[in-house]
Design a protein around this motif. Structure first.
Motif, PDB file in Angstrom:
ATOM      1  N   SER A   9      42.746 -15.689 -48.177  1.00 14.91           N
ATOM      2  CA  SER A   9      41.460 -15.376 -47.569  1.00 14.91           C
ATOM      3  C   SER A   9      41.197 -14.795 -46.318  1.00 14.91           C
ATOM      4  CB  SER A   9      40.763 -16.748 -48.506  1.00 14.91           C
ATOM      5  OG  SER A   9      40.621 -16.796 -49.737  1.00 14.91           O
ATOM      6  N   ILE A  10      40.275 -14.917 -45.855  1.00 13.60           N
ATOM      7  CA  ILE A  10      39.611 -14.337 -44.279  1.00 13.60           C
ATOM      8  C   ILE A  10      40.397 -15.584 -43.653  1.00 13.60           C
ATOM      9  CG2 ILE A  10      37.238 -14.902 -44.911  1.00 13.60           C
ATOM     10  CD1 ILE A  10      36.898 -12.921 -42.464  1.00 13.60           C
ATOM     11  N   ALA A  11      41.105 -15.462 -42.581  1.00 13.51           N
ATOM     12  CA  ALA A  11      41.485 -16.100 -41.773  1.00 13.51           C
ATOM     13  C   ALA A  11      42.157 -17.189 -41.604  1.00 13.51           C
ATOM     14  CB  ALA A  11      40.054 -16.780 -41.249  1.00 13.51           C
ATOM     15  N   MET A  12      42.637 -16.829 -42.764  1.00 14.30           N
ATOM     16  CA  MET A  12      43.342 -18.022 -42.870  1.00 14.30           C
ATOM     17  C   MET A  12      45.047 -17.788 -42.499  1.00 14.30           C
ATOM     18  SD  MET A  12      42.999 -20.171 -45.410  1.00 14.30           S
ATOM     19  CE  MET A  12      41.708 -20.418 -46.706  1.00 14.30           C
ATOM     20  N   GLY A  13      45.031 -16.802 -41.373  1.00 12.64           N
ATOM     21  CA  GLY A  13      47.023 -16.805 -41.361  1.00 12.64           C
ATOM     22  C   GLY A  13      47.479 -15.873 -41.488  1.00 12.64           C
ATOM     23  N   ALA A 132      39.275 -25.305 -45.186  1.00  8.71           N
ATOM     24  CA  ALA A 132      37.962 -24.896 -44.915  1.00  8.71           C
ATOM     25  C   ALA A 132      37.992 -24.723 -43.675  1.00  8.71           C
ATOM     26  CB  ALA A 132      37.555 -25.610 -46.440  1.00  8.71           C
ATOM     27  N   GLU A 133      37.848 -26.054 -43.459  1.00  7.08           N
ATOM     28  CA  GLU A 133      37.166 -26.405 -41.722  1.00  7.08           C
ATOM     29  C   GLU A 133      37.664 -25.420 -40.649  1.00  7.08           C
ATOM     30  OE1 GLU A 133      35.074 -26.666 -38.489  1.00  7.08           O
ATOM     31  OE2 GLU A 133      34.335 -27.186 -40.784  1.00  7.08           O
ATOM     32  N   LEU A 134      38.977 -25.302 -40.429  1.00  8.74           N
ATOM     33  CA  LEU A 134      40.176 -24.563 -39.921  1.00  8.74           C
ATOM     34  C   LEU A 134      40.250 -22.672 -40.140  1.00  8.74           C
ATOM     35  CD1 LEU A 134      41.678 -24.400 -37.375  1.00  8.74           C
ATOM     36  CD2 LEU A 134      43.953 -24.452 -39.419  1.00  8.74           C
ATOM     37  N   GLN A 135      39.791 -22.464 -40.995  1.00  8.80           N
ATOM     38  CA  GLN A 135      39.454 -20.960 -41.549  1.00  8.80           C
ATOM     39  C   GLN A 135      37.654 -20.631 -40.775  1.00  8.80           C
ATOM     40  OE1 GLN A 135      38.056 -20.660 -45.402  1.00  8.80           O
ATOM     41  NE2 GLN A 135      39.264 -18.668 -46.158  1.00  8.80           N
ATOM     42  N   ARG A 136      37.086 -21.643 -41.319  1.00  9.09           N
ATOM     43  CA  ARG A 136      35.886 -21.303 -40.610  1.00  9.09           C
ATOM     44  C   ARG A 136      35.693 -21.316 -38.551  1.00  9.09           C
ATOM     45  NH1 ARG A 136      32.284 -24.190 -38.788  1.00  9.09           N
ATOM     46  NH2 ARG A 136      29.868 -23.636 -38.818  1.00  9.09           N
ATOM     47  N   GLN A 137      36.861 -22.159 -38.196  1.00 13.94           N
ATOM     48  CA  GLN A 137      36.363 -21.882 -37.204  1.00 13.94           C
ATOM     49  C   GLN A 137      37.082 -20.720 -36.427  1.00 13.94           C
ATOM     50  OE1 GLN A 137      38.800 -25.253 -35.095  1.00 13.94           O
ATOM     51  NE2 GLN A 137      37.168 -27.189 -36.413  1.00 13.94           N
ATOM     52  N   ARG A 138      38.591 -20.694 -36.729  1.00  8.87           N
ATOM     53  CA  ARG A 138      39.105 -18.513 -36.247  1.00  8.87           C
ATOM     54  C   ARG A 138      38.424 -17.808 -37.878  1.00  8.87           C
ATOM     55  NH1 ARG A 138      44.342 -19.742 -40.130  1.00  8.87           N
ATOM     56  NH2 ARG A 138      45.501 -21.387 -38.249  1.00  8.87           N
ATOM     57  N   LEU A 140      34.758 -17.464 -37.176  1.00  7.44           N
ATOM     58  CA  LEU A 140      33.546 -17.952 -36.321  1.00  7.44           C
ATOM     59  C   LEU A 140      33.710 -17.114 -34.862  1.00  7.44           C
ATOM     60  CD1 LEU A 140      31.566 -21.060 -37.643  1.00  7.44           C
ATOM     61  CD2 LEU A 140      31.137 -17.354 -37.537  1.00  7.44           C
ATOM     62  N   LYS A 141      35.001 -17.164 -34.536  1.00 10.70           N
ATOM     63  CA  LYS A 141      35.792 -16.714 -33.858  1.00 10.70           C
ATOM     64  C   LYS A 141      36.307 -15.261 -33.236  1.00 10.70           C
ATOM     65  CE  LYS A 141      37.963 -20.412 -31.871  1.00 10.70           C
ATOM     66  NZ  LYS A 141      39.813 -21.674 -31.698  1.00 10.70           N
ATOM     67  N   MET A 145      31.443 -12.170 -36.187  1.00  9.66           N
ATOM     68  CA  MET A 145      31.089 -12.624 -37.154  1.00  9.66           C
ATOM     69  C   MET A 145      30.097 -13.858 -36.306  1.00  9.66           C
ATOM     70  SD  MET A 145      32.081 -12.711 -39.920  1.00  9.66           S
ATOM     71  CE  MET A 145      34.071 -12.268 -40.169  1.00  9.66           C
ATOM     72  N   THR A 146      29.606 -13.640 -37.852  1.00  8.88           N
ATOM     73  CA  THR A 146      28.562 -14.923 -38.137  1.00  8.88           C
ATOM     74  C   THR A 146      28.416 -15.649 -39.426  1.00  8.88           C
ATOM     75  OG1 THR A 146      26.886 -13.332 -39.844  1.00  8.88           O
ATOM     76  CG2 THR A 146      26.481 -13.168 -37.140  1.00  8.88           C
ATOM     77  N   GLU A 147      27.595 -16.302 -39.251  1.00  6.48           N
ATOM     78  CA  GLU A 147      27.704 -17.794 -41.210  1.00  6.48           C
ATOM     79  C   GLU A 147      27.789 -16.621 -42.192  1.00  6.48           C
ATOM     80  OE1 GLU A 147      29.231 -21.008 -41.131  1.00  6.48           O
ATOM     81  OE2 GLU A 147      27.888 -21.511 -39.315  1.00  6.48           O
ATOM     82  N   GLU A 148      26.272 -16.061 -41.559  1.00  5.74           N
ATOM     83  CA  GLU A 148      26.363 -15.367 -43.271  1.00  5.74           C
ATOM     84  C   GLU A 148      27.157 -13.670 -43.167  1.00  5.74           C
ATOM     85  OE1 GLU A 148      22.929 -16.842 -41.050  1.00  5.74           O
ATOM     86  OE2 GLU A 148      24.256 -15.785 -40.240  1.00  5.74           O
ATOM     87  N   LYS A 149      27.704 -13.617 -42.955  1.00  9.12           N
ATOM     88  CA  LYS A 149      28.425 -12.297 -43.099  1.00  9.12           C
ATOM     89  C   LYS A 149      30.234 -12.950 -43.307  1.00  9.12           C
ATOM     90  CE  LYS A 149      30.658  -8.324 -39.993  1.00  9.12           C
ATOM     91  NZ  LYS A 149      31.082  -7.995 -39.478  1.00  9.12           N
ATOM     92  N   LEU A 150      30.892 -14.114 -43.174  1.00 10.46           N
ATOM     93  CA  LEU A 150      31.365 -14.711 -43.281  1.00 10.46           C
ATOM     94  C   LEU A 150      31.168 -15.952 -45.140  1.00 10.46           C
ATOM     95  CD1 LEU A 150      34.206 -16.281 -43.238  1.00 10.46           C
ATOM     96  CD2 LEU A 150      32.890 -18.243 -42.536  1.00 10.46           C
ATOM     97  N   ALA A 151      30.110 -15.752 -45.093  1.00  6.87           N
ATOM     98  CA  ALA A 151      29.861 -15.892 -46.916  1.00  6.87           C
ATOM     99  C   ALA A 151      29.838 -15.276 -47.195  1.00  6.87           C
ATOM    100  CB  ALA A 151      27.994 -16.909 -46.060  1.00  6.87           C
TER     101      ALA A 151
END
Length: 200
Positions: A9-13, A132-138, A140-141, A145-151
């Protein structure tokens, strides 16, 4: 030749992990990179024909194409009908070249592997994951990227927990680069060992 499907998934590395496979000498076909190339090449004329005004200076203008799709999201399938066969064609070329070069195994880096049924085209699936928390942090950097776009992006992707259940190998990128690299090396070593008695 063993074909590995790499996804996450997005921002997992995933991109970092793909580069580590390259560093160990494994050929990688990056679907996103192929699309970038097509948007400067074969895809330009058919995309312009379907989405007038979406190209500029001989290239697909991704921002303009995105704007048109936001206004008519149901047309995404039209775009996929143009781009996906071209991406598959490049993938086939990549596989043929590496078979000819007697590569023991290759990686197909496919972001939406499960979502598009691409697991049927590979021998093993590697899923890249993190908390999931690390994914969100990465995520949103990332620029824009916004919370809405990520969702919205996450809603289109198979959940990470489901991906992990369907994986043959899991690479967890929550720790350091060295820890991730060791996991990639373990996969490479295991495949190299198994390929010794497998038909190419």
């Amino acid at each position: 030749m063993i074909i590995l499907g790499l996804t996450g998934s997005i921002a997992m590395g995933k991109s970092t992990t793909a580069q580590m496979f390259r560093d160990f000498g494994v050929p990688v076909n990056d679907a996103d990179e192929v699309v970038h190339q097509l948007y400067s090449g074969e895809a330009v004329a058919p995309v312009e024909a379907a989405f007038p005004g979406s190209t500029r200076d001989g290239k697909v203008d991704r921002a303009e194409l995105s704007r048109q799709l936001v206004q008519a999201p149901e047309r995404l399938r039209e775009l996929e009908a143009i781009v996906h066969p071209l991406v598959r064609g490049k993938e086939q070329e990549f596989l043929a070249e590496n078979r000819a070069a007697n590569a023991p195994f290759v990686v197909l880096d496919i972001p939406l592997l499960f979502e598009t049924g691409a697991e049927k085209r590979v021998d093993h699936v590697v899923v890249v994951t993190c908390s999931a928390e690390l994914q969100r942090q990465r995520a949103l950097k990332r620029p824009g990227m916004t919370e809405e776009k990520l969702a919205m992006i996450l809603a289109r992707q198979v959940p990470d927990s489901e991906k992990r259940k369907r994986a043959d190998y899991i690479i967890d990128t929550s720790d350091s680069f060295d820890v991730t690299r060791a996991q990639v090396k373990a996969v490479v070593d295991q495949l190299a060992a198994s390929n010794g008695d497998a038909d190419a």
